[in-house]
Motif scaffolding. Structure first.
Motif, PDB file in Angstrom:
ATOM      1  N   UNK A 246       0.826  -1.205   0.000  1.00  0.00           N
ATOM      2  CA  UNK A 246       0.000   0.000   0.000  1.00  0.00           C
ATOM      3  C   UNK A 246       0.852   1.243   0.000  1.00  0.00           C
ATOM      4  N   UNK A 247       0.186   2.376   0.268  1.00  0.00           N
ATOM      5  CA  UNK A 247       0.871   3.665   0.359  1.00  0.00           C
ATOM      6  C   UNK A 247       1.424   3.820   1.767  1.00  0.00           C
ATOM      7  N   UNK A 248       2.672   4.241   1.856  1.00  0.00           N
ATOM      8  CA  UNK A 248       3.270   4.509   3.156  1.00  0.00           C
ATOM      9  C   UNK A 248       3.722   5.951   3.252  1.00  0.00           C
ATOM     10  N   UNK A 249       3.597   6.529   4.436  1.00  0.00           N
ATOM     11  CA  UNK A 249       4.171   7.842   4.713  1.00  0.00           C
ATOM     12  C   UNK A 249       5.543   7.581   5.331  1.00  0.00           C
ATOM     13  N   UNK A 250       6.576   7.791   4.530  1.00  0.00           N
ATOM     14  CA  UNK A 250       7.928   7.329   4.843  1.00  0.00           C
ATOM     15  C   UNK A 250       8.855   8.524   5.030  1.00  0.00           C
ATOM     16  N   UNK A 251       9.755   8.426   6.005  1.00  0.00           N
ATOM     17  CA  UNK A 251      10.736   9.492   6.232  1.00  0.00           C
ATOM     18  C   UNK A 251      11.616   9.674   4.996  1.00  0.00           C
ATOM     19  N   UNK A 252      11.952  10.922   4.700  1.00  0.00           N
ATOM     20  CA  UNK A 252      12.675  11.268   3.480  1.00  0.00           C
ATOM     21  C   UNK A 252      13.952  10.450   3.286  1.00  0.00           C
ATOM     22  N   UNK A 253      14.832  10.319   4.301  1.00  0.00           N
ATOM     23  CA  UNK A 253      16.070   9.572   4.035  1.00  0.00           C
ATOM     24  C   UNK A 253      15.835   8.095   3.764  1.00  0.00           C
TER      25      UNK A 253
END
Length: 311
Positions: free
Chosen positions: A238-245
């Motif tokens: 699915x879609x994840x809200x992931x930290x930029x690094x």
């Protein structure tokens, strides 16, 4: 005249609400702390603490006395620090807490140079994504976010953490792309669980004009670690809200695609926590200064910011 040991035992016990926590902070036994406070009460002729099985509570006299001596104690310790810190060599066990992924990616790579410079220091690392009880658990330094700052501690902000919405090309194939964060609810999502209440977290996303919209997701999986969000998202769940690094290398390789390129979530600062006293042990002062210098050289604030993603 009261001894410095009696006064310090009282002040640190008042700050932590526990003889045991004060003992860990001062490298004494709880019995020694209790005796020092008892001597102080006897000499003053007043009761400073109400003692119970639940801990310590200051009496009215204790509250007044703490306000009178706390600043003076720090001044005395500061004067001692001016003599000792520069002369003393950093040495001993340094207990540190840090979130797992942050510690592994940004902090441990700094340790070879730190230990080469300070060979008499041994670092005792505890990796945990939850805030720790800094004083009660006897930490010299801790990294994280959302700590309740106890008396006698200070926080040095290192960077702000940004999240972006990502998913695999295979997952997105044939699906309508969301136009704003509210439309993420139409897609399966990999969601982070709050350590405070065990509920799925709803992040608020912001665009470049400052508009904020809640990113309400439809959970297909709930996890308790930020790096697990990235890993599960890479599996096409699915879609994840992931930290930029975490997301950046997978965006570059094409394993992930970014949705909502004008939107990100600022989840707050990650900070370094340590004692606010002027009399820091040389090992702690050396560690704090070294880490701040090292993370600045790594340009941590830029690495964690959304501008590092592939817009």
């Amino acid at each position: 005249m009261e001894t410095l040991a009696n006064l310090e035992s009282f002040v640190r016990s008042a700050e932590s609400g526990s003889f045991s926590a004060a003992a860990r902070r001062l490298s004494l036994t709880p019995g020694a702390i209790s005796r020092n406070v008892a001597y102080l009460e006897r000499n003053l002729g007043v009761q400073l603490f109400q003692r119970s099985t639940r801990g310590l509570a200051l009496t009215e006299s204790g509250e007044r006395f703490l306000q009178s001596v706390q600043g003076g104690l720090d001044s005395i310790q500061g004067a001692i620090a001016d003599v000792m810190v520069n002369a003393g060599q950093p040495a001993g066990m340094l207990k540190v807490s840090a979130p797992l992924s942050f510690g592994m990616e940004f902090l441990l790579p700094l340790m070879p140079a730190f230990l080469e410079r300070y060979p008499a220091v041994t670092t005792d690392w505890h990796f945990d994504n939850r805030p720790v009880d800094f004083i009660a658990d006897g930490y010299d330094a801790a990294f994280g976010a959302g700590f309740e700052l106890p008396p006698g501690m200070k926080a040095r902000e290192l960077a702000r953490v940004h999240l972006i919405a990502v998913a695999t090309p295979a997952f997105l194939h044939g699906k309508r792309r969301p136009k704003d964060p509210s439309e993420l609810a139409e897609l399966a999502g990999v969601v982070m669980r709050s350590a405070d209440n065990n509920r799925a977290i709803t992040w608020v996303m912001r665009n470049r004009s400052g508009t904020e919209v809640a990113a309400v997701q439809k959970p297909v999986m709930i996890v308790n670690a930020p790096d697990a969000v990235c890993c599960a998202t890479l599996q096409g769940l699915g879609v994840g809200l992931v930290a930029v690094p975490h997301a950046a290398p997978h965006l570059e390789s094409g394993a992930l695609e970014r949705l909502l390129p004008d939107w990100h979530s600022d989840v707050g600062p990650i900070s370094l926590y340590f004692s606010s006293q002027k009399l820091l042990p040389p090992k702690t002062r050396a560690f704090v200064d070294f880490i701040i210098e090292g993370l600045r050289a790594q340009k941590l604030a830029e690495v964690l910011a959304v501008k590092q993603s592939t817009d």
